[in-house]
Structure formats: structure tokens, C-alpha cells
Design a protein around this motif. Structure first.
Motif, short mmCIF file in Angstrom:
data_model
loop_
_atom_site.label_atom_id
_atom_site.label_comp_id
_atom_site.label_asym_id
_atom_site.label_seq_id
_atom_site.Cartn_x
_atom_site.Cartn_y
_atom_site.Cartn_z
N HIS A 1 0.84 -1.21 0.00
CA HIS A 1 0.00 0.00 0.00
C HIS A 1 0.87 1.26 0.00
O HIS A 1 0.59 2.23 -0.71
CB HIS A 1 -0.93 0.01 1.21
N CYS B 1 1.33 6.83 -6.79
CA CYS B 1 0.30 7.84 -7.08
C CYS B 1 0.83 9.25 -6.86
O CYS B 1 0.43 10.18 -7.56
CB CYS B 1 -0.94 7.61 -6.22
N LEU C 1 -6.49 -4.35 -2.19
CA LEU C 1 -5.50 -3.28 -2.07
C LEU C 1 -5.60 -2.47 -3.35
O LEU C 1 -5.11 -2.89 -4.40
CB LEU C 1 -4.11 -3.92 -1.93
N THR C 2 -6.28 -1.34 -3.29
CA THR C 2 -6.45 -0.57 -4.52
C THR C 2 -5.15 0.17 -4.85
O THR C 2 -4.33 0.43 -3.96
CB THR C 2 -7.62 0.43 -4.40
N GLU C 3 -5.00 0.53 -6.13
CA GLU C 3 -3.71 1.07 -6.58
C GLU C 3 -3.78 2.51 -7.07
O GLU C 3 -2.75 3.14 -7.29
CB GLU C 3 -3.17 0.19 -7.71
N LYS C 4 -5.02 3.01 -7.29
CA LYS C 4 -5.14 4.34 -7.88
C LYS C 4 -6.04 5.22 -7.02
O LYS C 4 -6.78 4.73 -6.17
CB LYS C 4 -5.71 4.25 -9.30
N TYR C 5 -6.01 6.51 -7.31
CA TYR C 5 -6.83 7.48 -6.58
C TYR C 5 -8.32 7.18 -6.83
O TYR C 5 -9.12 7.10 -5.91
CB TYR C 5 -6.46 8.89 -7.05
N ASP D 1 -10.86 7.20 -3.15
CA ASP D 1 -9.84 7.88 -2.32
C ASP D 1 -8.66 6.94 -2.11
O ASP D 1 -8.19 6.75 -0.99
CB ASP D 1 -10.45 8.30 -0.97
N GLY D 2 -8.20 6.37 -3.20
CA GLY D 2 -7.12 5.40 -3.10
C GLY D 2 -5.77 6.05 -3.24
O GLY D 2 -5.66 7.27 -3.39
N PRO D 3 -4.72 5.24 -3.19
CA PRO D 3 -4.75 3.80 -2.90
C PRO D 3 -5.10 3.55 -1.43
O PRO D 3 -4.80 4.37 -0.58
CB PRO D 3 -3.32 3.35 -3.18
N ALA D 4 -5.68 2.39 -1.20
CA ALA D 4 -6.07 2.05 0.16
C ALA D 4 -6.30 0.55 0.28
O ALA D 4 -6.42 -0.15 -0.73
CB ALA D 4 -7.33 2.80 0.56
N GLN D 5 -6.35 0.08 1.52
CA GLN D 5 -6.75 -1.30 1.78
C GLN D 5 -8.25 -1.28 2.10
O GLN D 5 -8.67 -0.55 3.00
CB GLN D 5 -5.96 -1.87 2.95
#
Lengths: 286, 142
Positions: free
Chosen positions: A41, A48, B10-14, B128-132
């Protein structure tokens, strides 16, 4: 190279193996509801934001809490897990036992690249004589110091210890010691600019976001409180990007700093070149 | 019978749309429930669950549409230090896009399969990524 010089890794997953430690960190740092972050993460967040490196800062408040919030050894573990991404700093509590020995160990054995001190939380004035042996070790090892300056959101912290003017005697008497006034000394940003103008060994980072959105607050501080011309013409070699993540918004701050209208060459200095000069670390420049 | 499963991403982008139809299918198969309903619910306030067609062009149009409705550069009130968090609220756009999208969907299960249109897919929407992130999959039936 784009470097975030101000990251607190207290909630990085590899150094959070038990709920008790995690809870202690939430209350010690006054950061809540954020959970722990797997390294993947962190890397996604860096991507980003366009960041190449993060400078990881621990917190040693042993005199108050009985143990560090994040130890120098934990910083070393994180750096070892991603040496191409992380730069590790040390922390010592000037009022803790064996502070100078711990610092020598952190530089000589752990290979950490600088020292983080927090006068507001650790309750010392920067020119207190107790600090002098610590500064001398930093000079001996050619390592810089990042001082918390200005407002601190942490409990039991008092801004009177960290007002920029309190650092003048340190920078004047130790011209070989490179120091960074973190958070630009907010709200005393003009005092910080005053010190930077007079003393080339004073740097400041952009880890401030106390009101509004990142872009709105940066515009207020770096275009109005301090005119952009002061930075673009006079202070351009002494400002480093920092986010204070996870308290502040790393991605939006990295975006906002690029939109303030500085010359491209100034932006390059703020984003990475000044940090390399501050760190003077061969591993990073080779 | 009620079965609850968690799906972690686990997202990778905003902003990111992630097709999760296959994961929902698998959860239903593993549950052995043949007839009933599945509730897909995100646990977060800056993410959404949507049902739409899985086409690159549509995903791009939806993202553009939401960005026009909720621009980044706007004087949102949700941009300040939050005492409960000890950190800055910088994600008003995520909350507003999630508000528009909604946090869940319901689909019917018949004969062990989701009853849906051929064009329908289930998406997790990151704003609102990246985030878990964690998604609840609740399967109710027999």
C-alpha cells in the motif's frame, strides 16, 4: 528524484505485530482510525504521488512513555525491506538514558542517515546544553538533524520549545550542522524564512497542512504569508518536500507543491535536489 | 441460512473501478446456498458498489461524469483537521462520489447462480485510493 523527507512509519505493517504496540502508537501520536499499512500500500501511495523515496522518522519519547514509539532498530528493519525506497533516520530522547551512545550506535552500526528531534514533545529548548554532545556527534558523522518546529498535534507537546527563533543559537554556533525546521515552523513561517535567509545551514520542509485543502493551505503559506518570490529567488536551495504522512495528505500535497508557480528548476530543488544536499549521502547520489 | 464473507482489496489508484463479479460468484458457490439473495456492501465511506457494464469506455465515462459533478478544485467544507482522527480531512470528493454511487448492491441467487442481465457486472469503486479496502458479501438463502 522526488523525495518525501517527512514520513512517520509508525503504522507500517512490518513493525506492527501486536495490538498493544499499535494502540500505544495511536495514543502517543494522536493519530486514530487509520489502521496499519502493508508495504505494498505504501508503494502504491508513492506511485500515485510520484515519489521515489521516503525518509522515515522514528519517535523516541522514552522519558515520558518508558520506551520509544518507534525504535531506531524498527526503522532499520523497514529500510532493509526496501533499501531502494526508504531512507532511515534515528531518534533519541535527550532526557533518556545513554542518549549519546544510542545515537552513535544508530549512525555507526545501524547506518541511519540523520537524527529527528522533537523539542515540543521532548520538552527541551534547542540550545539547552544537554543537546550539545548530541549535535557534536551529528557533526562528527556528518549527519543532519530534522527538528519538529511550530505547532505539534501530539499530546503533551508545547510549541514554545519549538518556535523557530529558539533555533537561532544552535545554527549560529554550529554552522557545520545542517538542520531542518520541519513543518516550516508554522505558524511562525516568517521566522523560519528569516533564519533560512541568514543561515545557509537551515532548511525547512513543507510538511504543513493545518487548515483547508493542501492546495489552499500551500497557496496561503507559500504565496501570501511568504511571497513565492522569496522562495523562488532566495530560499530555493533550502526547502524540501515533506508530507508528515500519515497525519497529512501525501498525494495531494505532492500535487499541490507542483502548482505553486515556482520555476521548474526551483521545483526540482524542492522535490529532491535539496534533500540530497541536506543528506549528503553517497548511497543516494551515486 | 446466512453466510458472511469478507473480500479484501488493495487498490492502486486514486479513483479506480475493480470488477468483482467473479469473487461474488465464488463466494456464492462456496456457500452452497442455491436460492436466496446476496448483499454486497463496502465498509468504507469513500468507496462505492455499482452494477454496470464492464467496458473500458463506460468506466472512463463514469469516471469523467463523477469528476465533473465533484471537481477536485472546489471550496469543500470537509477540508480541515479532524480531532477524532488527528489528521487532515482531504477527501471530500471521495465522500461525495461514494454518496452518489451508493455503498451496496443486492442480487438474486437462483439454482446456485446470480440472476442478472448479460451486461451486468459488479464493481467496487475506489474514490480515495490507494487504500486497503474490505467488502462484505452476505449470502442469505437455503
Amino acid at each position: 528524484m522526488f523525495i518525501d523527507m517527512h514520513v512517520h512509519p509508525a503504522f507500517f505493517e512490518p513493525i506492527n505485530n501486536d495490538p498493544e504496540t499499535e494502540n500505544m502508537r495511536h495514543s502517543a501520536l494522536n493519530i486514530h482510525k487509520n489502521g496499519t499499512a502493508p508495504l505494498q500500500h505504501i508503494f502504491n501511495q508513492m506511485k500515485c504521488a510520484g515519489l521515489d523515496r521516503l525518509c522515515l522518522l522514528p519517535e523516541d519519547y522514552t522519558a515520558q512513555l518508558g520506551k520509544p514509539v518507534v525504535t531506531n532498530e524498527e526503522i532499520k528493519i523497514l529500510v532493509n525491506s526496501a533499501p531502494d525506497k526508504f531512507i532511515g533516520f534515528a531518534s533519541i530522547d535527550p532526557y533518556g538514558d545513554n542518549a549519546t551512545e544510542k545515537l552513535e550506535y544508530a549512525f555507526a552500526e545501524l547506518g541511519l542517515k540523520g537524527l529527528k528531534l522533537h523539542p515540543a514533545r521532548q520538552h527541551f529548548y534547542p540550545y539547552d546544553e544537554k543537546l550539545r554532545p548530541i549535535y557534536e556527534i551529528c557533526i562528527k558523522y556528518n549527519k543532519p538533524v530534522i527538528f519538529h518546529s511550530g505547532l505539534s498535534w501530539e499530546p503533551d507537546s508545547y510549541a514554545k520549545y519549538a518556535r523557530p527563533i529558539e533555533f537561532e543559537e544552535v545554527v549560529a554556533r554550529y554552522p557545520k550542522l545542517r538542520i531542518c525546521l520541519a513543518h516550516f515552523g508554522w505558524p511562525w513561517v516568517q521566522e523560519t524564512a528569516m533564519l533560512m535567509l541568514k543561515y545557509p545551514n537551515v532548511y525547512a520542509d513543507t510538511a504543513l497542512l493545518y487548515f483547508d485543502s493542501a492546495y489552499e493551505f500551500y497557496k496561503k503559506v507559500f504565496q501570501q504569508d511568504i511571497p513565492a518570490t522569496w522562495i523562488d529567488r532566495s530560499l530555493r536551495h533550502q526547502i524540501m518536500f515533506g508530507s508528515n504522512n500519515p497525519r497529512f495528505e501525501q498525494i495531494r500535497m505532492a500535487d499541490a507543491v507542483s502548482k505553486l508557480g515556482f520555476r521548474d528548476s526551483t521545483l526540482e530543488l524542492i522535490k529532491g535536489k535539496n534533500a540530497l544536499e541536506f543528506l549528503q549521502c553517497d548511497e543516494l547520489t551515486s | 441460512m446466512v453466510i458472511l464473507k469478507l473480500l479484501t482489496l488493495l487498490t492502486e489508484k486514486y479513483n479506480q473501478f475493480i470488477r468483482i463479479t467473479d469473487e461474488i460468484y465464488k463466494a456464492i458457490q462456496d456457500s452452497n446456498i442455491k436460492d436466496g439473495i446476496v448483499n454486497v456492501i463496502t465498509k468504507h465511506t469513500t468507496t462505492g458498489i455499482a452494477v454496470n457494464e464492464s467496458l473500458e469506455c463506460l468506466e472512463s465515462d463514469i469516471e469523467d461524469f463523477l469528476s465533473r459533478l465533484v471537481p477536485e478544485d472546489w471550496p469543500y467544507a470537509h477540508a480541515r483537521m479532524l480531532h477524532d482522527y488527528g489528521s487532515t480531512a482531504g477527501n471530500p470528493t471521495g465522500h461525495l462520489k461514494a454518496h452518489i454511487t451508493g455503498n451496496h448492491c443486492h442480487l438474486v441467487i437462483s439454482d446456485g447462480k446470480i440472476v442478472k442481465g448479460d451486461a451486468q457486472d459488479i464493481f467496487f469503486c475506489e474514490f480515495d485510493g490507494p487504500a486497503q479496502r474490505t467488502i462484505l458479501i452476505q449470502i442469505i438463502g437455503e
